[in-house]
Design a protein around this motif. Structure first.
Motif, PDB file in Angstrom:
ATOM      1  N   PRO A 155      54.326  41.676  34.880  1.00 31.59           N
ATOM      2  CA  PRO A 155      53.816  43.052  34.868  1.00 31.59           C
ATOM      3  C   PRO A 155      52.469  43.162  34.156  1.00 31.59           C
ATOM      4  O   PRO A 155      52.323  43.866  33.149  1.00 31.59           O
ATOM      5  N   LEU A 160      51.523  44.833  37.043  1.00 27.78           N
ATOM      6  CA  LEU A 160      51.989  46.064  36.402  1.00 27.78           C
ATOM      7  C   LEU A 160      52.080  47.194  37.425  1.00 27.78           C
ATOM      8  O   LEU A 160      53.051  47.960  37.440  1.00 27.78           O
ATOM      9  N   HIS A 163      55.174  46.442  39.710  1.00 31.84           N
ATOM     10  CA  HIS A 163      56.450  46.702  39.037  1.00 31.84           C
ATOM     11  C   HIS A 163      56.656  48.196  38.798  1.00 31.84           C
ATOM     12  O   HIS A 163      57.772  48.709  38.931  1.00 31.84           O
ATOM     13  N   GLU A 164      55.582  48.897  38.445  1.00 31.84           N
ATOM     14  CA  GLU A 164      55.695  50.348  38.261  1.00 31.84           C
ATOM     15  C   GLU A 164      55.976  51.054  39.578  1.00 31.84           C
ATOM     16  O   GLU A 164      56.686  52.066  39.613  1.00 31.84           O
ATOM     17  N   THR A 165      55.427  50.513  40.666  1.00 35.37           N
ATOM     18  CA  THR A 165      55.700  51.091  41.986  1.00 35.37           C
ATOM     19  C   THR A 165      57.179  50.970  42.324  1.00 35.37           C
ATOM     20  O   THR A 165      57.797  51.914  42.840  1.00 35.37           O
ATOM     21  N   GLN A 167      59.623  50.671  40.102  1.00 33.71           N
ATOM     22  CA  GLN A 167      60.342  51.558  39.180  1.00 33.71           C
ATOM     23  C   GLN A 167      60.281  53.015  39.641  1.00 33.71           C
ATOM     24  O   GLN A 167      61.311  53.700  39.703  1.00 33.71           O
ATOM     25  N   ASP A 168      59.087  53.495  39.954  1.00 30.35           N
ATOM     26  CA  ASP A 168      58.932  54.889  40.374  1.00 30.35           C
ATOM     27  C   ASP A 168      59.717  55.182  41.648  1.00 30.35           C
ATOM     28  O   ASP A 168      60.340  56.247  41.780  1.00 30.35           O
ATOM     29  N   SER A 178      64.405  50.102  33.905  1.00 32.35           N
ATOM     30  CA  SER A 178      63.232  49.934  33.053  1.00 32.35           C
ATOM     31  C   SER A 178      62.306  48.871  33.628  1.00 32.35           C
ATOM     32  O   SER A 178      62.710  48.067  34.485  1.00 32.35           O
ATOM     33  N   LEU A 179      61.062  48.845  33.120  1.00 31.90           N
ATOM     34  CA  LEU A 179      60.110  47.830  33.566  1.00 31.90           C
ATOM     35  C   LEU A 179      60.590  46.427  33.185  1.00 31.90           C
ATOM     36  O   LEU A 179      60.392  45.474  33.935  1.00 31.90           O
ATOM     37  N   LYS A 252      44.282  52.319  35.569  1.00 34.99           N
ATOM     38  CA  LYS A 252      45.165  51.868  36.644  1.00 34.99           C
ATOM     39  C   LYS A 252      44.574  52.227  38.014  1.00 34.99           C
ATOM     40  O   LYS A 252      45.283  52.584  38.945  1.00 34.99           O
TER      41      LYS A 252
END
Length: 434
Positions: A155, A160, A163-165, A167-168, A178-179, A252
């Motif tokens: 990440p 990052l 991984h955030e994509t 998660q969201d 969680s991440l 970002k």
């Protein structure tokens, strides 16, 4: 409608294997998908065109990153790097491929230019590849590994964002994660990519592969870099790269990061202001084709989404899955492979897959980590082997600078075999043990 996605992806794949231009192949696939979903020819084309804006941000990012890469090349710092590689690694085929994979990995985090470094770094090395009889398919495999594995596993930088994509998208569909758990979910599939790289470099493409240099040798020689001494301008170039990285991580946003790098190169007088038009023109020349392919791919994705073809495919297959988790995970990855091979974008595919996978996985009793593994792996599968992926278009843009590298047979097919197969297997195993 259920088979619209499958048939349209097959159309794109077959046409590409027959060496039809990738833009024409994607257009044909989009029209096929639209017509099979009940649309007229005109409506299919209109729907495809209306969806091209979905990747406008990515396309602009690539053009600006191309311009940033041109300014970096203008400073001469890449010539220093290339000459150093030639001095240290000439005659060491395996080591050179590992170094290329490592440099490509840095483009996802330390120097966030993504694929824009390839047309700058690779063409000067083509003569060396030919002299050493390096199999360019091995170079393509090394480059694609570096463009994919870092964001799949870690990440940081593009990772990052990836991984955030995930998660969201999962949280938006009712699965809390969680991440840190997503990183845990993607380690095993990432190890599969490492295995694929080792097989490609140490076994499949280790043997010398001689090309017909009679026509291309002189053309390739023209790419040899001139000797450069380290100067103050190179220090400013490194500062500009660091600024671009920090701004990209802070905001970002690739566009803002690339703009920061470009502005810094002009502000530090590394590139004269009067060269602004030339820098942008060369950036568009370098990355424009890839950006346009991404726009067309976005239009194709829009067609198969808006017609309901993706939902129909998943609903049809999910009704046949039963209760066996091994069967469910296997079939979901097959469906994901089909979808992402057509769209060619792992980041853009994640929200689509999450909306379909999360309800199925929750009902089947998969943990959030296992669900993330399936979503992340299925998304990554579309970034290797697909004719419309930036992870295949990028390597081809550098390796085909002298016209001796085929996009489909020398990039897409090798990367599909060496990364999609281990990604699929390791992702399937991870989904059933996590």
């Amino acid at each position: 409608m259920t088979w619209a996605v499958v048939v349209s992806v097959l159309v794109m794949t077959v046409l590409s294997l027959l060496r039809v231009n990738v833009v024409m192949a994607i257009l044909a696939a989009g029209i096929t998908g639209g017509i099979m979903s009940g649309l007229s020819l005109t409506d299919s084309v209109d729907l495809l065109v209306s969806g091209m804006g979905g990747q406008a941000n990515t396309a602009l990012s690539y053009v600006l990153l191309g311009a940033f890469a041109v300014t970096i090349s203008y400073s001469g710092i890449t010539s220093i790097l290339v000459n150093k590689l030639i001095t240290l690694l000439k005659g060491k085929r395996v080591m050179l491929l590992f170094v290329i994979a490592g440099v490509a990995s840095l483009s996802q985090n330390v120097v966030p230019v993504h694929i824009a470094f390839i047309p700058i770094l690779i063409p000067p090395l083509l003569t060396l590849f030919d002299e050493m009889k390096i199999d360019r398919r091995g170079v393509a495999a090394a480059l694609t590994f570096g463009l994919k594995a870092p964001y799949v596993m870690f990440p940081v930088g593009f990772g990052l964002i990836f991984h955030e994509t995930i998660q969201d998208a999962m949280v938006g569909n009712g699965a809390i994660i969680s991440l840190g758990e997503i990183t845990k979910a993607m380690i095993i599939p990432g190890i599969g990519m490492v295995v694929g790289l080792l097989i490609a470099i140490l076994f499949t493409y280790r043997k010398p592969r001689a090309l017909d240099l009679a026509e291309g040798e002189k053309e390739a020689t023209s790419y040899l870099p001139k000797q450069e001494a380290f100067q103050t301008s190179h220090i400013f170039t490194l500062i500009a790269i660091a600024l671009a990285l920090m701004v990209q991580l802070w905001t970002k946003n690739l566009i803002i990061g690339a703009l920061t790098g470009i502005v810094a190169m002009f502000a530090f007088r590394v590139v004269p202001f009067r060269k602004g038009d030339k820098v942008m023109s060369e950036g568009i020349t370098m990355m424009g084709t890839i950006a346009f392919v991404m726009l067309i791919a976005s239009g194709y994705a829009h067609v198969i989404q808006e017609t309901g073809a993706v939902n129909a495919l998943v609903e049809q297959t999910s009704s046949l899955l039963g209760n066996n988790p091994y069967v469910i995970s296997f079939v979901l990855l097959v469906v994901g492979l089909i979808i992402t091979m057509g769209i060619g974008s792992s980041f853009g595919t994640i929200p689509i897959l999450a909306a379909l996978y999360v309800p199925i996985c929750m009902a089947a009793g998969f943990s959030p980590v296992a669900t993330a593994t399936l979503i992340g792996t299925a998304g990554a599968l579309g970034d290797a082997g697909s004719p419309a992926s930036d992870s295949t278009l990028g390597p081809t843009s550098g390796l085909n600078a002298d016209g001796k590298h085929n996009h489909i047979w020398d990039t897409c097919v090798p990367t599909f075999l060496h990364y999609n197969i281990p990604l699929f297997l390791f992702g399937w195993i991870a989904a059933n043990v996590l």
